[in-house]
Design a protein around this motif. Structure first.
Motif, PDB file in Angstrom:
ATOM      1  N   GLN A 176      91.231  27.230  66.410  1.00  0.00           N
ATOM      2  CA  GLN A 176      90.287  28.310  66.728  1.00  0.00           C
ATOM      3  C   GLN A 176      88.923  27.734  67.106  1.00  0.00           C
ATOM      4  O   GLN A 176      88.320  28.145  68.085  1.00  0.00           O
ATOM      5  CB  GLN A 176      90.153  29.247  65.518  1.00  0.00           C
ATOM      6  N   GLU A 177      88.455  26.791  66.328  1.00  0.00           N
ATOM      7  CA  GLU A 177      87.143  26.189  66.582  1.00  0.00           C
ATOM      8  C   GLU A 177      87.131  25.351  67.853  1.00  0.00           C
ATOM      9  O   GLU A 177      86.137  25.328  68.562  1.00  0.00           O
ATOM     10  CB  GLU A 177      86.690  25.353  65.385  1.00  0.00           C
ATOM     11  N   LEU A 178      88.225  24.679  68.135  1.00  0.00           N
ATOM     12  CA  LEU A 178      88.317  23.884  69.359  1.00  0.00           C
ATOM     13  C   LEU A 178      88.389  24.790  70.578  1.00  0.00           C
ATOM     14  O   LEU A 178      87.805  24.502  71.610  1.00  0.00           O
ATOM     15  CB  LEU A 178      89.539  22.954  69.301  1.00  0.00           C
ATOM     16  N   GLY A 179      89.116  25.889  70.441  1.00  0.00           N
ATOM     17  CA  GLY A 179      89.211  26.846  71.542  1.00  0.00           C
ATOM     18  C   GLY A 179      90.114  26.416  72.671  1.00  0.00           C
ATOM     19  O   GLY A 179      90.024  26.928  73.774  1.00  0.00           O
ATOM     20  N   LYS A 180      90.994  25.456  72.438  1.00  0.00           N
ATOM     21  CA  LYS A 180      91.859  24.943  73.503  1.00  0.00           C
ATOM     22  C   LYS A 180      93.302  24.843  73.043  1.00  0.00           C
ATOM     23  O   LYS A 180      94.027  23.960  73.456  1.00  0.00           O
ATOM     24  CB  LYS A 180      91.399  23.548  73.933  1.00  0.00           C
ATOM     25  N   GLY A 181      93.733  25.732  72.178  1.00  0.00           N
ATOM     26  CA  GLY A 181      95.053  25.605  71.575  1.00  0.00           C
ATOM     27  C   GLY A 181      96.217  25.944  72.469  1.00  0.00           C
ATOM     28  O   GLY A 181      97.283  25.363  72.364  1.00  0.00           O
ATOM     29  N   LYS A 182      96.034  26.874  73.379  1.00  0.00           N
ATOM     30  CA  LYS A 182      97.158  27.322  74.192  1.00  0.00           C
ATOM     31  C   LYS A 182      97.519  26.317  75.276  1.00  0.00           C
ATOM     32  O   LYS A 182      96.655  25.771  75.947  1.00  0.00           O
ATOM     33  CB  LYS A 182      96.818  28.656  74.874  1.00  0.00           C
TER      34      LYS A 182
ATOM     35  N   ARG B 131      83.890  22.553  59.697  1.00  0.00           N
ATOM     36  CA  ARG B 131      83.427  23.921  59.936  1.00  0.00           C
ATOM     37  C   ARG B 131      83.449  24.766  58.673  1.00  0.00           C
ATOM     38  O   ARG B 131      82.497  25.505  58.393  1.00  0.00           O
ATOM     39  CB  ARG B 131      84.287  24.565  61.042  1.00  0.00           C
TER      40      ARG B 131
ATOM     41  N   LYS C  29      78.878  19.822  71.075  1.00  0.00           N
ATOM     42  CA  LYS C  29      80.191  19.520  71.643  1.00  0.00           C
ATOM     43  C   LYS C  29      80.060  18.393  72.649  1.00  0.00           C
ATOM     44  O   LYS C  29      79.038  18.258  73.316  1.00  0.00           O
ATOM     45  CB  LYS C  29      80.775  20.757  72.327  1.00  0.00           C
TER      46      LYS C  29
ATOM     47  N   GLY D  30      84.514  19.270  75.245  1.00  0.00           N
ATOM     48  CA  GLY D  30      84.454  20.494  74.474  1.00  0.00           C
ATOM     49  C   GLY D  30      84.825  20.369  73.006  1.00  0.00           C
ATOM     50  O   GLY D  30      84.973  21.372  72.307  1.00  0.00           O
ATOM     51  N   TRP D  31      84.962  19.140  72.524  1.00  0.00           N
ATOM     52  CA  TRP D  31      85.304  18.932  71.117  1.00  0.00           C
ATOM     53  C   TRP D  31      84.029  19.030  70.277  1.00  0.00           C
ATOM     54  O   TRP D  31      83.043  18.340  70.543  1.00  0.00           O
ATOM     55  CB  TRP D  31      85.953  17.567  70.917  1.00  0.00           C
TER      56      TRP D  31
ATOM     57  N   GLU E  60      83.268  34.808  60.158  1.00  0.00           N
ATOM     58  CA  GLU E  60      83.701  34.967  61.553  1.00  0.00           C
ATOM     59  C   GLU E  60      84.146  36.390  61.863  1.00  0.00           C
ATOM     60  O   GLU E  60      84.625  36.671  62.951  1.00  0.00           O
ATOM     61  CB  GLU E  60      84.837  33.974  61.861  1.00  0.00           C
TER      62      GLU E  60
END
Length: 126
Positions: free
Chosen positions: A45-51, A70, A83, A87-88, A121
């Motif tokens: 979730q925090e990275l925002g690049k899971g998919k 976090r 970041k 984006g990490w 959140e």
């Protein structure tokens, strides 16, 4: 004093069960949900690049680190510094983590941090 403590423990268990139910219902997980799995989901979730992204072993370890940083940030252990180009998120350790004598204490501490994260959140109203 003892009654207040019992109420706090009951509230903690209620809130933790809310976290488990949320994860089970939103990620369609059957069976046991472990603490590391929840921390991993927070990192994604925090990275925002899971998919649709291939993650190697090192990436997965970094995702766990992101999540730990976090969820412990509000307790004053880490501070977000920004970041990188990819984006990490990166954090700086500002206070040493507590030393836990028992695994149960560490688990309780992390669960409290996850509950707070879910509340902060606005994922859950706790």
């Amino acid at each position: 004093m003892k009654k207040e403590f019992i109420i706090q423990i009951q509230q903690f268990h209620f809130n933790w069960n809310q976290v488990i139910l949320y994860i089970r219902n939103h990620f369609f997980i059957e069976g046991k949900i472990d603490l590391i799995g929840i921390i991993y989901l927070i990192g994604i979730q925090e990275l925002g690049k899971g998919k649709n992204r291939f993650l190697n072993r090192e990436d997965k370890i970094n995702i766990l680190h992101i999540a730990i940083c976090r969820i412990l940030e509000p307790f004053g252990y880490y501070v977000f510094i920004g970041k990188d180009r990819e984006g990490w998120p990166h954090y700086l350790l500002i206070k040493n983590l507590p030393f836990f004598l028992k695994n149960e204490e560490q688990s309780f501490f992390l669960k409290k941090a996850i509950i707070r994260y879910m509340s902060d959140e606005k994922i859950l109203e706790i």
